[in-house]
Scaffold this motif. Structure first.
Motif, PDB file in Angstrom:
ATOM      1  N   LYS A  84     113.571   6.480  67.784  1.00  0.00           N
ATOM      2  CA  LYS A  84     112.096   6.099  67.614  1.00  0.00           C
ATOM      3  C   LYS A  84     112.070   5.036  66.285  1.00  0.00           C
ATOM      4  N   ALA A  85     112.676   5.491  65.142  1.00  0.00           N
ATOM      5  CA  ALA A  85     112.831   4.539  63.924  1.00  0.00           C
ATOM      6  C   ALA A  85     113.240   3.247  64.281  1.00  0.00           C
ATOM      7  N   HIS A  86     114.466   3.366  65.065  1.00  0.00           N
ATOM      8  CA  HIS A  86     115.000   1.874  65.479  1.00  0.00           C
ATOM      9  C   HIS A  86     114.187   1.132  66.179  1.00  0.00           C
ATOM     10  N   LYS A  87     113.511   1.784  67.244  1.00  0.00           N
ATOM     11  CA  LYS A  87     112.696   1.063  67.996  1.00  0.00           C
ATOM     12  C   LYS A  87     111.597   0.252  67.194  1.00  0.00           C
ATOM     13  N   LYS A  88     110.910   1.110  66.205  1.00  0.00           N
ATOM     14  CA  LYS A  88     109.986   0.642  65.399  1.00  0.00           C
ATOM     15  C   LYS A  88     110.407  -0.539  64.357  1.00  0.00           C
ATOM     16  N   ALA A  89     111.671  -0.451  63.885  1.00  0.00           N
ATOM     17  CA  ALA A  89     112.283  -1.226  63.122  1.00  0.00           C
ATOM     18  C   ALA A  89     112.595  -2.604  63.921  1.00  0.00           C
ATOM     19  N   THR A  90     112.998  -2.636  65.025  1.00  0.00           N
ATOM     20  CA  THR A  90     113.323  -3.758  65.878  1.00  0.00           C
ATOM     21  C   THR A  90     112.104  -4.355  66.065  1.00  0.00           C
ATOM     22  N   LYS A  91     110.979  -3.637  66.532  1.00  0.00           N
ATOM     23  CA  LYS A  91     109.515  -4.141  66.869  1.00  0.00           C
ATOM     24  C   LYS A  91     109.255  -4.926  65.518  1.00  0.00           C
ATOM     25  N   ALA A  92     109.285  -4.404  64.444  1.00  0.00           N
ATOM     26  CA  ALA A  92     108.860  -4.919  63.339  1.00  0.00           C
ATOM     27  C   ALA A  92     109.480  -6.360  62.794  1.00  0.00           C
ATOM     28  N   LYS A  93     110.781  -6.342  63.340  1.00  0.00           N
ATOM     29  CA  LYS A  93     111.563  -7.728  63.177  1.00  0.00           C
ATOM     30  C   LYS A  93     111.404  -8.593  63.996  1.00  0.00           C
ATOM     31  N   VAL A  94     110.965  -8.459  65.475  1.00  0.00           N
ATOM     32  CA  VAL A  94     110.496  -9.323  66.199  1.00  0.00           C
ATOM     33  C   VAL A  94     109.078  -9.773  65.734  1.00  0.00           C
ATOM     34  N   ASP A  95     108.190  -9.008  65.369  1.00  0.00           N
ATOM     35  CA  ASP A  95     107.007  -9.367  65.066  1.00  0.00           C
ATOM     36  C   ASP A  95     106.974 -10.382  63.656  1.00  0.00           C
ATOM     37  N   ALA A  96     107.794  -9.841  62.806  1.00  0.00           N
ATOM     38  CA  ALA A  96     108.033 -10.746  61.711  1.00  0.00           C
ATOM     39  C   ALA A  96     108.565 -12.058  61.860  1.00  0.00           C
ATOM     40  N   ALA A  97     109.320 -12.265  62.974  1.00  0.00           N
ATOM     41  CA  ALA A  97     110.187 -13.450  63.551  1.00  0.00           C
ATOM     42  C   ALA A  97     109.067 -14.455  64.065  1.00  0.00           C
ATOM     43  N   ALA A  98     108.220 -13.578  64.800  1.00  0.00           N
ATOM     44  CA  ALA A  98     107.178 -14.347  65.601  1.00  0.00           C
ATOM     45  C   ALA A  98     106.064 -15.107  64.366  1.00  0.00           C
ATOM     46  N   ASP A  99     105.950 -14.063  63.507  1.00  0.00           N
ATOM     47  CA  ASP A  99     104.756 -14.391  62.551  1.00  0.00           C
ATOM     48  C   ASP A  99     105.462 -15.814  61.652  1.00  0.00           C
TER      49      ASP A  99
END
Length: 113
Positions: A84-99
């Motif tokens: 779950k933590a890995h999934k959240k971290a991956t999602k945060a990285k994707v969001d940061a890259a999109a931003d």
């Protein structure tokens, strides 16, 4: 030669066993009955004690099994939390890259004006 000696010795022991006879009691006396009764009680007590030992061993084995199953559950929970933590971290990285990409696009658009 040694086989012959071994056979003779074995024969000697075998005949000595059969030569001895045991005296059989003619009748049982009340003292013997009391001894039998005492032996019976002692046997019951031993059986009861052994049963208690077996029960205690079974309880220990059950606790050990529960502990190992608890460890397995804890490991599964830890793996689930890690995923779950890995999934959240991956999602945060994707969001940061999109931003970052959006900010870069806005900066290019401002520079082009």
């Amino acid at each position: 030669m040694s086989k012959i000696v071994a056979t003779l010795i074995a024969g000697l022991f075998a005949t000595s066993v059969y030569a001895q006879t045991t005296a059989t009691p003619a009748t049982t006396t009340p003292a013997t009955k009391a001894a039998v009764k005492a032996d019976k009680k002692a046997a019951k007590a031993e059986a009861k004690e052994e049963k208690a030992d077996v029960k205690a061993d079974a309880k220990l084995e059950k606790k050990a099994a529960e502990a190992s199953s608890d460890v397995a559950v804890a490991k599964a929970d830890a793996a689930k939390k890690k995923a779950k933590a890995h999934k959240k971290a991956t999602k945060a990285k994707v969001d940061a890259a999109a931003d970052k990409a959006e900010a870069h696009a806005d900066q290019k658009a401002d520079a082009a004006k």
